[in-house]
Scaffold this active site. Sequence first.
Site, PDB file in Angstrom:
ATOM      1  N   ARG A  21       0.831  -1.218   0.000  1.00  0.00           N
ATOM      2  CA  ARG A  21       0.000   0.000   0.000  1.00  0.00           C
ATOM      3  C   ARG A  21       0.866   1.269   0.000  1.00  0.00           C
ATOM      4  O   ARG A  21       0.554   2.238   0.682  1.00  0.00           O
ATOM      5  CB  ARG A  21      -0.941   0.033   1.204  1.00  0.00           C
ATOM      6  N   ARG A  25      -3.171   7.423   0.816  1.00  0.00           N
ATOM      7  CA  ARG A  25      -3.553   8.709   1.389  1.00  0.00           C
ATOM      8  C   ARG A  25      -2.510   9.356   2.283  1.00  0.00           C
ATOM      9  O   ARG A  25      -2.639  10.521   2.629  1.00  0.00           O
ATOM     10  CB  ARG A  25      -4.874   8.538   2.155  1.00  0.00           C
ATOM     11  N   ARG A  34      -6.204  11.826  -6.627  1.00  0.00           N
ATOM     12  CA  ARG A  34      -7.462  11.154  -6.296  1.00  0.00           C
ATOM     13  C   ARG A  34      -8.629  12.128  -6.442  1.00  0.00           C
ATOM     14  O   ARG A  34      -9.682  11.783  -6.958  1.00  0.00           O
ATOM     15  CB  ARG A  34      -7.343  10.617  -4.873  1.00  0.00           C
ATOM     16  N   ASP A  71      -7.087  -2.287  -7.450  1.00  0.00           N
ATOM     17  CA  ASP A  71      -7.580  -2.918  -6.228  1.00  0.00           C
ATOM     18  C   ASP A  71      -7.928  -4.368  -6.523  1.00  0.00           C
ATOM     19  O   ASP A  71      -8.292  -4.703  -7.657  1.00  0.00           O
ATOM     20  CB  ASP A  71      -8.815  -2.187  -5.694  1.00  0.00           C
ATOM     21  N   TYR A 147     -15.437 -11.187   0.261  1.00  0.00           N
ATOM     22  CA  TYR A 147     -16.106  -9.925  -0.107  1.00  0.00           C
ATOM     23  C   TYR A 147     -17.357 -10.185  -0.938  1.00  0.00           C
ATOM     24  O   TYR A 147     -18.367  -9.498  -0.808  1.00  0.00           O
ATOM     25  CB  TYR A 147     -15.151  -9.015  -0.881  1.00  0.00           C
TER      26      TYR A 147
HETATM   27  O1  CP3 Z   1       0.071   0.785  -3.267  1.00  0.00           O
HETATM   28  C1  CP3 Z   1      -0.418  -0.347  -3.383  1.00  0.00           C
HETATM   29  O2  CP3 Z   1      -0.201  -1.271  -2.560  1.00  0.00           O
HETATM   30  C2  CP3 Z   1      -1.213  -0.690  -4.641  1.00  0.00           C
HETATM   31  C3  CP3 Z   1      -2.609  -0.541  -4.597  1.00  0.00           C
HETATM   32  C4  CP3 Z   1      -3.521  -1.410  -3.751  1.00  0.00           C
HETATM   33  C5  CP3 Z   1      -4.754  -0.916  -3.238  1.00  0.00           C
HETATM   34  N1  CP3 Z   1      -5.435  -1.943  -2.687  1.00  0.00           N
HETATM   35  C6  CP3 Z   1      -5.184   0.489  -3.335  1.00  0.00           C
HETATM   36  C7  CP3 Z   1      -6.246   0.990  -2.446  1.00  0.00           C
HETATM   37  C8  CP3 Z   1      -3.459  -2.771  -3.406  1.00  0.00           C
HETATM   38  C9  CP3 Z   1      -2.345  -3.772  -3.658  1.00  0.00           C
HETATM   39  C10 CP3 Z   1      -4.685  -3.097  -2.749  1.00  0.00           C
HETATM   40  C11 CP3 Z   1      -5.028  -4.454  -2.285  1.00  0.00           C
HETATM   41  C12 CP3 Z   1      -6.221  -4.646  -1.440  1.00  0.00           C
HETATM   42  N2  CP3 Z   1      -7.449  -4.038  -1.524  1.00  0.00           N
HETATM   43  C13 CP3 Z   1      -6.306  -5.634  -0.444  1.00  0.00           C
HETATM   44  C14 CP3 Z   1      -5.213  -6.635  -0.104  1.00  0.00           C
HETATM   45  C15 CP3 Z   1      -4.093  -6.052   0.656  1.00  0.00           C
HETATM   46  C16 CP3 Z   1      -4.392  -5.750   2.098  1.00  0.00           C
HETATM   47  O3  CP3 Z   1      -4.293  -4.571   2.465  1.00  0.00           O
HETATM   48  O4  CP3 Z   1      -4.663  -6.688   2.852  1.00  0.00           O
HETATM   49  C17 CP3 Z   1      -7.594  -5.559   0.122  1.00  0.00           C
HETATM   50  C18 CP3 Z   1      -8.142  -6.415   1.260  1.00  0.00           C
HETATM   51  C19 CP3 Z   1      -8.309  -4.542  -0.579  1.00  0.00           C
HETATM   52  C20 CP3 Z   1      -9.736  -4.147  -0.400  1.00  0.00           C
HETATM   53  C21 CP3 Z   1      -9.895  -2.713  -0.067  1.00  0.00           C
HETATM   54  N3  CP3 Z   1      -9.583  -1.656  -0.913  1.00  0.00           N
HETATM   55  C22 CP3 Z   1     -10.378  -2.142   1.127  1.00  0.00           C
HETATM   56  C23 CP3 Z   1     -10.825  -2.942   2.356  1.00  0.00           C
HETATM   57  C24 CP3 Z   1     -10.352  -0.743   0.980  1.00  0.00           C
HETATM   58  C25 CP3 Z   1     -10.884   0.303   1.940  1.00  0.00           C
HETATM   59  C26 CP3 Z   1      -9.945   0.531   3.076  1.00  0.00           C
HETATM   60  C27 CP3 Z   1      -9.302   1.899   2.973  1.00  0.00           C
HETATM   61  O5  CP3 Z   1      -8.087   1.977   3.220  1.00  0.00           O
HETATM   62  O6  CP3 Z   1     -10.012   2.858   2.661  1.00  0.00           O
HETATM   63  C28 CP3 Z   1      -9.814  -0.459  -0.283  1.00  0.00           C
HETATM   64  C29 CP3 Z   1      -9.564   0.881  -0.860  1.00  0.00           C
HETATM   65  C30 CP3 Z   1      -8.201   1.194  -1.344  1.00  0.00           C
HETATM   66  N4  CP3 Z   1      -7.434   0.367  -2.120  1.00  0.00           N
HETATM   67  C31 CP3 Z   1      -7.481   2.404  -1.140  1.00  0.00           C
HETATM   68  C32 CP3 Z   1      -6.271   2.281  -1.828  1.00  0.00           C
HETATM   69  C33 CP3 Z   1      -5.191   3.321  -1.960  1.00  0.00           C
HETATM   70  C34 CP3 Z   1      -8.003   3.635  -0.379  1.00  0.00           C
HETATM   71  C35 CP3 Z   1      -8.968   4.346  -1.281  1.00  0.00           C
HETATM   72  C36 CP3 Z   1      -8.971   5.843  -1.151  1.00  0.00           C
HETATM   73  O7  CP3 Z   1      -8.160   6.528  -1.823  1.00  0.00           O
HETATM   74  O8  CP3 Z   1      -9.820   6.334  -0.420  1.00  0.00           O
END
Ligand code: CP3
Length: 340
Positions: A21, A25, A34, A71, A147
């Site tokens: 990640r 943010r 974004r 994602d 999910y």
């Molecule tokens: O930088 C990176 O790692 C690449 C991008 C990436 C994202 N999600 C971007 C993202 C990767 C590799 C993921 C994987 C992901 N997504 C996982 C597996 C990894 C882990 O963390 O266990 C999971 C479970 C998800 C599902 C997911 N996506 C959730 C639960 C959420 C909401 C939680 C949150 O932080 O808001 C997301 C959203 C998400 N995916 C964001 C990002 C940068 C935040 C969105 C925003 O900009 O508001």
Amino acid sequence: MIFIDACKRIETPYTPVWMMRQAGRYLSEYKEVRKQAGSFLDLCKNVDLASEVTLQPVDILNVDAAILFSDILVVPLEMGLGLEFVSGEGPRFLRTISNYDDVCSLKKDIAKNLDYVYDTISQVRARLPKDKALIGFCGSPWTLATYMIEGQGTKSYAKSKKMLYQSPQTLHYLLKQIADELKDYLLGQIRAGANCVMIFDSWAAALEKEAFFEFSWGYMKDIAREIKKQYPEIPVILFPKGVGAYLDDIDGEFDVFGVDWGTPLELAKSKLGSRYVLQGNLEPCRIYNEDAMEMGIDEIISIMGKRAGHIFNLGHGMLPDLPRENAIKLVEMVHKKTKR
Ligand code: CP3
């Protein structure tokens, strides 16, 4: 590429580092792009802007690898479950899967609908410095299934496990269908230019040991085997989060095992370190405090040493309020402290 060499246990000038990640943010530059994109999904689908945020951490942190900005949930989205990201609450599916007929109604052969991902990969690979790697990824079938069944994040996984114990064949049917789509999806990412692929099993720890191997690890191994069969030179990273107690039974054809922060690294090293390169596992919250961070880094380096066999990473993802200055220092420290 130092990162790719390290995945193959080839000696490198220092231990490569990237952060799960790493785009997100905690970077004001990310928040700016974004805002420009609109919603989170709009950002994932906008090739120019998704490429931009993929490259940001490489420029800002000097990490050794970029990870595709997307994602894991775009796969179930394309399989026909509408998806929205509710701010402050996370992802929410408009339709869910609860029985065999629901599984039958899922769209098949959806990897061809993910051109926005492949186009982002091609653009990033063209813009990324030659010595930096690009990592493609997907979620594990089990994590995606939770999910799709629950419709959103969950603490108990009750609906998913209800299906597991009441109708295991329905869950297997769903997992097989997801796994088939993921093989095509990762192969598409590799054809577009990904140098390595990683499978995130974020919710592995929701399963008892036997259930984990039957309903999650088996499918991850199967995807990895297919990738290695078609692209033996592309490293595959598997990251089942929270399975430190199950390490004795980990096997399969892949290159790198991702160690989460809850698994003692010396334990992972003793059980898996001779067969797999290990990636991990700094507790992300240590980044809140520079001293705590440096102690964590030193401990990890003292366990893994400076020889091939380790890729430095966090033990789970960056959090939105972690200080970027410390993230920058983390990369500097790892490079300096592991210089051969
Ligand atoms: O930088 C990176 O790692 C690449 C991008 C990436 C994202 N999600 C971007 C993202 C990767 C590799 C993921 C994987 C992901 N997504 C996982 C597996 C990894 C882990 O963390 O266990 C999971 C479970 C998800 C599902 C997911 N996506 C959730 C639960 C959420 C909401 C939680 C949150 O932080 O808001 C997301 C959203 C998400 N995916 C964001 C990002 C940068 C935040 C969105 C925003 O900009 O508001």
